[in-house]
Enzyme design. Structure first.
Site, PDB file in Angstrom:
ATOM      1  N   GLU A  73       1.004 -10.484 -16.884  1.00  7.39           N
ATOM      2  CA  GLU A  73       0.825  -9.395 -15.930  1.00  7.39           C
ATOM      3  C   GLU A  73      -0.169  -8.349 -16.413  1.00  7.39           C
ATOM      4  O   GLU A  73      -0.998  -7.880 -15.624  1.00  7.39           O
ATOM      5  CB  GLU A  73       2.168  -8.699 -15.668  1.00  7.39           C
ATOM      6  CG  GLU A  73       3.117  -9.464 -14.760  1.00  7.39           C
ATOM      7  CD  GLU A  73       4.409  -8.704 -14.552  1.00  7.39           C
ATOM      8  OE1 GLU A  73       4.844  -8.596 -13.397  1.00  7.39           O
ATOM      9  OE2 GLU A  73       4.990  -8.218 -15.547  1.00  7.39           O
ATOM     10  N   TRP A 116      -3.769  -1.896  -1.319  1.00  6.68           N
ATOM     11  CA  TRP A 116      -3.722  -3.199  -1.981  1.00  6.68           C
ATOM     12  C   TRP A 116      -4.198  -4.198  -0.933  1.00  6.68           C
ATOM     13  O   TRP A 116      -3.546  -4.410   0.080  1.00  6.68           O
ATOM     14  CB  TRP A 116      -2.306  -3.527  -2.450  1.00  6.68           C
ATOM     15  CG  TRP A 116      -2.218  -4.776  -3.268  1.00  6.68           C
ATOM     16  CD1 TRP A 116      -2.396  -4.889  -4.613  1.00  6.68           C
ATOM     17  CD2 TRP A 116      -1.921  -6.103  -2.800  1.00  6.68           C
ATOM     18  NE1 TRP A 116      -2.234  -6.198  -5.010  1.00  6.68           N
ATOM     19  CE2 TRP A 116      -1.942  -6.965  -3.928  1.00  6.68           C
ATOM     20  CE3 TRP A 116      -1.642  -6.659  -1.545  1.00  6.68           C
ATOM     21  CZ2 TRP A 116      -1.692  -8.330  -3.830  1.00  6.68           C
ATOM     22  CZ3 TRP A 116      -1.402  -8.016  -1.441  1.00  6.68           C
ATOM     23  CH2 TRP A 116      -1.424  -8.838  -2.584  1.00  6.68           C
ATOM     24  N   ARG A 152       1.310   1.370  -6.042  1.00  2.00           N
ATOM     25  CA  ARG A 152       1.497   0.484  -4.888  1.00  2.00           C
ATOM     26  C   ARG A 152       0.201  -0.189  -4.466  1.00  2.00           C
ATOM     27  O   ARG A 152       0.223  -1.098  -3.637  1.00  2.00           O
ATOM     28  CB  ARG A 152       2.073   1.272  -3.702  1.00  2.00           C
ATOM     29  CG  ARG A 152       3.426   1.897  -3.969  1.00  2.00           C
ATOM     30  CD  ARG A 152       3.933   2.615  -2.734  1.00  2.00           C
ATOM     31  NE  ARG A 152       4.228   1.681  -1.674  1.00  2.00           N
ATOM     32  CZ  ARG A 152       5.408   1.150  -1.435  1.00  2.00           C
ATOM     33  NH1 ARG A 152       6.433   1.448  -2.214  1.00  2.00           N
ATOM     34  NH2 ARG A 152       5.611   0.317  -0.428  1.00  2.00           N
ATOM     35  N   LYS A 162       3.265  -2.634  -7.503  1.00  2.00           N
ATOM     36  CA  LYS A 162       4.646  -2.527  -7.951  1.00  2.00           C
ATOM     37  C   LYS A 162       5.624  -3.119  -6.946  1.00  2.00           C
ATOM     38  O   LYS A 162       6.516  -3.869  -7.300  1.00  2.00           O
ATOM     39  CB  LYS A 162       4.978  -1.053  -8.201  1.00  2.00           C
ATOM     40  CG  LYS A 162       6.399  -0.801  -8.686  1.00  2.00           C
ATOM     41  CD  LYS A 162       6.595  -1.348 -10.080  1.00  2.00           C
ATOM     42  CE  LYS A 162       7.958  -1.012 -10.633  1.00  2.00           C
ATOM     43  NZ  LYS A 162       8.198  -1.651 -11.940  1.00  2.00           N
ATOM     44  N   LYS A 180       5.409 -10.916 -18.703  1.00  2.00           N
ATOM     45  CA  LYS A 180       4.893  -9.601 -19.089  1.00  2.00           C
ATOM     46  C   LYS A 180       3.487  -9.714 -19.671  1.00  2.00           C
ATOM     47  O   LYS A 180       2.603  -8.916 -19.374  1.00  2.00           O
ATOM     48  CB  LYS A 180       5.830  -8.942 -20.108  1.00  2.00           C
ATOM     49  CG  LYS A 180       7.097  -8.402 -19.530  1.00  2.00           C
ATOM     50  CD  LYS A 180       6.813  -7.192 -18.644  1.00  2.00           C
ATOM     51  CE  LYS A 180       7.913  -7.000 -17.606  1.00  2.00           C
ATOM     52  NZ  LYS A 180       7.914  -7.962 -16.519  1.00  2.00           N
ATOM     53  N   CYS A 230       0.827  -1.196   0.000  1.00  2.00           N
ATOM     54  CA  CYS A 230       0.000   0.000   0.000  1.00  2.00           C
ATOM     55  C   CYS A 230       0.866   1.254   0.000  1.00  2.00           C
ATOM     56  O   CYS A 230       2.054   1.210   0.277  1.00  2.00           O
ATOM     57  CB  CYS A 230      -0.911   0.000   1.220  1.00  2.00           C
ATOM     58  SG  CYS A 230      -1.849  -1.526   1.432  1.00  2.00           S
ATOM     59  N   ASN A 265       0.559   0.035   6.019  1.00  2.00           N
ATOM     60  CA  ASN A 265       1.060  -0.880   4.994  1.00  2.00           C
ATOM     61  C   ASN A 265       1.739  -2.025   5.719  1.00  2.00           C
ATOM     62  O   ASN A 265       2.611  -1.799   6.564  1.00  2.00           O
ATOM     63  CB  ASN A 265       2.058  -0.149   4.079  1.00  2.00           C
ATOM     64  CG  ASN A 265       2.668  -1.070   3.042  1.00  2.00           C
ATOM     65  OD1 ASN A 265       2.103  -2.104   2.715  1.00  2.00           O
ATOM     66  ND2 ASN A 265       3.827  -0.704   2.534  1.00  2.00           N
ATOM     67  N   GLY A 266       1.354  -3.261   5.394  1.00  2.00           N
ATOM     68  CA  GLY A 266       1.949  -4.417   6.061  1.00  2.00           C
ATOM     69  C   GLY A 266       0.889  -5.408   6.487  1.00  2.00           C
ATOM     70  O   GLY A 266      -0.280  -5.307   6.111  1.00  2.00           O
ATOM     71  N   GLU A 276      10.466 -14.267 -19.066  1.00  2.00           N
ATOM     72  CA  GLU A 276      10.130 -12.863 -18.842  1.00  2.00           C
ATOM     73  C   GLU A 276       9.061 -12.390 -19.818  1.00  2.00           C
ATOM     74  O   GLU A 276       8.140 -11.652 -19.438  1.00  2.00           O
ATOM     75  CB  GLU A 276      11.396 -12.009 -18.968  1.00  2.00           C
ATOM     76  CG  GLU A 276      11.176 -10.511 -18.838  1.00  2.00           C
ATOM     77  CD  GLU A 276      10.657 -10.065 -17.487  1.00  2.00           C
ATOM     78  OE1 GLU A 276      10.238  -8.898 -17.380  1.00  2.00           O
ATOM     79  OE2 GLU A 276      10.636 -10.880 -16.536  1.00  2.00           O
ATOM     80  N   HIS A 284       8.602 -32.320 -24.184  1.00  2.00           N
ATOM     81  CA  HIS A 284       8.357 -33.050 -22.939  1.00  2.00           C
ATOM     82  C   HIS A 284       7.064 -32.592 -22.270  1.00  2.00           C
ATOM     83  O   HIS A 284       6.969 -32.590 -21.027  1.00  2.00           O
ATOM     84  CB  HIS A 284       9.555 -32.890 -22.003  1.00  2.00           C
ATOM     85  CG  HIS A 284      10.824 -33.431 -22.573  1.00  2.00           C
ATOM     86  ND1 HIS A 284      11.166 -34.770 -22.526  1.00  2.00           N
ATOM     87  CD2 HIS A 284      11.829 -32.819 -23.241  1.00  2.00           C
ATOM     88  CE1 HIS A 284      12.334 -34.958 -23.121  1.00  2.00           C
ATOM     89  NE2 HIS A 284      12.758 -33.790 -23.570  1.00  2.00           N
TER      90      HIS A 284
END
Length: 619
Positions: free
Chosen positions: A499, A74, A27, A614, A496, A2, A100-101, A492, A515
């Protein structure tokens, strides 16, 4: 995850809180809220959704006052709604708290406070903090303001001693005019130093419009802000002498400028970011990079016999490329560990092991915990981070800054290619101390110096990639394949796409396709094959043929000199020819652009993808 902002000074708090909160929306954007105090009255405004919803609310119902706190959420405990939005109120309105936490023992504290008569209205762990402080901050009828302020600090300190978990906190009380308290343990908090005004924020980027001076709070520290001054004390209530730093970014760095999204802006900033990562670090005379912040003596560097690279998400992918680079150049065994796993593993530690923690923000909870666990075991710890003054940067024994500038978009782009650049230089640095000759070192440095221009050329694929995005944007599954240095780039690229477009995508080593993943190949499942010229080129071409034999469409990333691949792939995006160890930096850029343009064509919020934030500062 947050975002927190606090202000105390002569100006109206509401516009400062809102403007600063916009810089922290990356955030968390489930809900937002603020609280101010005016003439002894607490004004709380909060709304589900983006900060724009909060702005609409305060436009109709302003929150007056010259000090206050704000928050963008968040969600961890409780769904996103108006009730669960911060700030939360303690007692009968005696305190307001943003947090935040995660408070791990909130259930037992909540039960105890409920028995004492406190009424809970939310599903959050944060409301426990507010009521706990209120229970310790008894409302005296004849107390003076000074007495109230001292008692509030004592109540906050008493509450913090009972909390288990992590927190970044902002606290105000209508009984304490022009008085803001902040505290941190495991969640970042920055103090902004102004002229007769002071600020609190989760990230220095939120403060750049108002001050150039900040203090980074350490774990266990509590700060008290008034317009005229501030103080910091540790867990033992001993006052701490602050170290004031200059903010290392400008207002332009936190604005989108001519770009529609921060992500696109940051993709196009990569040539400069890579140049900044190399600036002052290439010693051409001795054919080696130089790093002033490793804080290891030459003898220690020579005796490194094992390197552990740890990170999360994109940073973990950078570590995988780093493994290839360091083992190739320096012949040092490298292990790449998910930080979330490393922190709980009892992995063997021997003399000569060094850990590098990789993180853009320098605040990632799992990476920080892995670093701390390694320090406990006597392992020298290094950091590769972007944010100057971040917790990981301060707690590591040495390290390397990326100098990529603020990265606002949730999906990392320029930080990733800067990490790859730093890891390439680190591999050469260690290699020159062992097996790489001066002649070879000079050639690699020359190649590195030309990398920003190669990236500029690669960015010229943007229009082509945008057109391809329109062709493939309705697909629901993608495969990404690569080998060698480009296998982590397949991971990666898939990340992306997941996300920001919410399309299912998987990355694999190309040879592993047979496989299992080849069962997914059909006419509706595109495969992105990363196959620049190299020793494994023919092997990957065979995989391409196997996909085409089963009717699967193929998008290929290939070198400009490749005249063969266009006859076999459905679409080809060409990147400049480069040495294999530089190819990851170039090959990832079309994948960043592909994810971006597909997400835009699907109407997704590129900079604020659902369920993501983020900086992951909670476990």
């Amino acid at each position: 995850m947050c975002g927190i902002v606090g202000y105390v000074g002569p100006r109206s708090a509401q516009p400062i809180l809102l403007e600063s909160l916009r810089c922290l929306e990356y955030r968390g954007y489930d809900s937002a809220g603020l609280a101010t105090v005016s003439e002894g009255t607490l004004h709380v405004r909060k709304r589900t959704g983006r900060i724009a919803e909060l702005e609409n609310l305060v436009a109709k119902h302003p929150a007056p006052g010259t000090f206050g706190i704000s928050h963008t959420r968040w969600a961890t405990h409780g769904p996103p709604n108006d009730v669960n939005a911060h700030p939360h109120i303690g007692g009968d309105g005696i305190v307001a708290v943003v947090h935040n936490g995660v408070i791990e023992n909130y259930t037992s504290l909540r039960a105890r406070l409920t028995d004492q008569g406190y009424r809970f209205v939310s599903n959050t762990d944060t409301e426990v903090i507010a009521h706990l402080i209120a229970s310790l901050f008894q409302d005296g009828s004849n107390g003076q303001n000074g007495d109230f302020k001292e008692r509030l600090v004592a109540a906050v300190e008493g509450a913090l001693r009972q909390l288990k978990g992590t927190y970044g906190l902002g606290i105000i009380s209508p009984r304490c005019p022009e008085f803001v308290i902040g505290a941190r343990l495991g969640s970042p908090l920055v103090l902004g130093v102004g002229e007769n005004e002071h600020f609190l924020a989760s990230d220095q980027s939120a403060l750049v419009r108002y001050t150039g001076r900040v203090v980074f709070l350490n774990d266990g520290e509590l700060t008290v802000l008034t317009p005229e001054n501030f103080s910091i004390r540790n867990r033992e209530s001993v006052h701490v002498q602050p170290s004031i730093h200059q903010i290392d970014c400008s207002v332009d760095d936190v604005e989108k400028g001519r770009f529609e999204h921060f992500m696109l802006k940051e993709i196009f900033e990569q040539p400069e970011a890579i140049q900044n990562a190399m600036r002052g670090r290439l010693d051409e005379e001795n054919a080696t990079p130089v790093f002033g912040g490793l804080n290891l003596k030459p003898q220690q560097l020579h005796h490194i016999n094992r390197i552990v690279l740890t990170g999360c998400g994109t940073s973990w992918h950078a570590g995988l490329v780093g493994e290839y680079l360091i083992e190739e150049f320096a012949r040092i065994p490298v292990e790449v560990e998910y930080a979330s796993e490393l922190r709980y593993r009892n992995s063997p530690v021997d003399q000569g092991t060094v850990l590098f923690a990789i993180a853009q923000s320098g605040e990632t909870a799992d990476t920080l915990a892995a670093l701390r666990e390694s320090k406990r075991k006597g392992v020298p710890t290094m950091a590769i981070v972007n944010v100057v003054g971040s917790t990981i940067a301060r707690e590591a024994e040495g390290g390397i800054y990326l100098h990529a500038g603020p990265e606002i978009g949730v999906a990392s782009t320029k930080a990733f290619t800067s990490q790859l650049t730093v890891l390439t230089m680190l591999a050469l640095f260690l290699g020159r101390m062992r097996h790489v000759s001066a002649l070879a070192g000079a050639r690699i440095i020359e190649q590195l110096k030309g990398l920003p221009d190669l990236v500029r050329r690669t960015l010229q694929t943007d229009e082509q990639v945008r057109e391809l995005a329109g062709k493939y944007s309705q697909c629901t599954n993608f495969l990404y394949l690569g080998r060698g240095y480009n296998f982590p780039i397949a991971l990666e690229g898939a990340l992306k796409l997941k996300e920001i477009s919410y399309i299912h995508a998987e990355g694999y080593p190309a040879a592993e396709m047979k496989h299992g993943p080849i069962a997914l190949v059909d006419e509706q499942t595109p495969t992105v094959i990363i196959n620049p010229r190299g020793v494994l080129y023919d092997k990957v071409m065979s995989n391409l043929e196997e996909i085409k034999a089963r009717g699967g469409p193929v998008i290929a990333i290939a070198c400009e000199s490749d005249s063969e691949i266009a006859r076999k792939a459905d679409d080809v995006i060409y990147i400049p020819d480069a040495e294999d160890y530089l190819q990851p930096v170039l090959s990832v850029i079309p994948l960043q652009l592909l994810a971006y343009h597909i997400a835009v064509s699907r109407g997704c919020d590129v900079d604020k993808p659902r369920n993501l934030a983020k900086s992951v500062t909670v476990e």
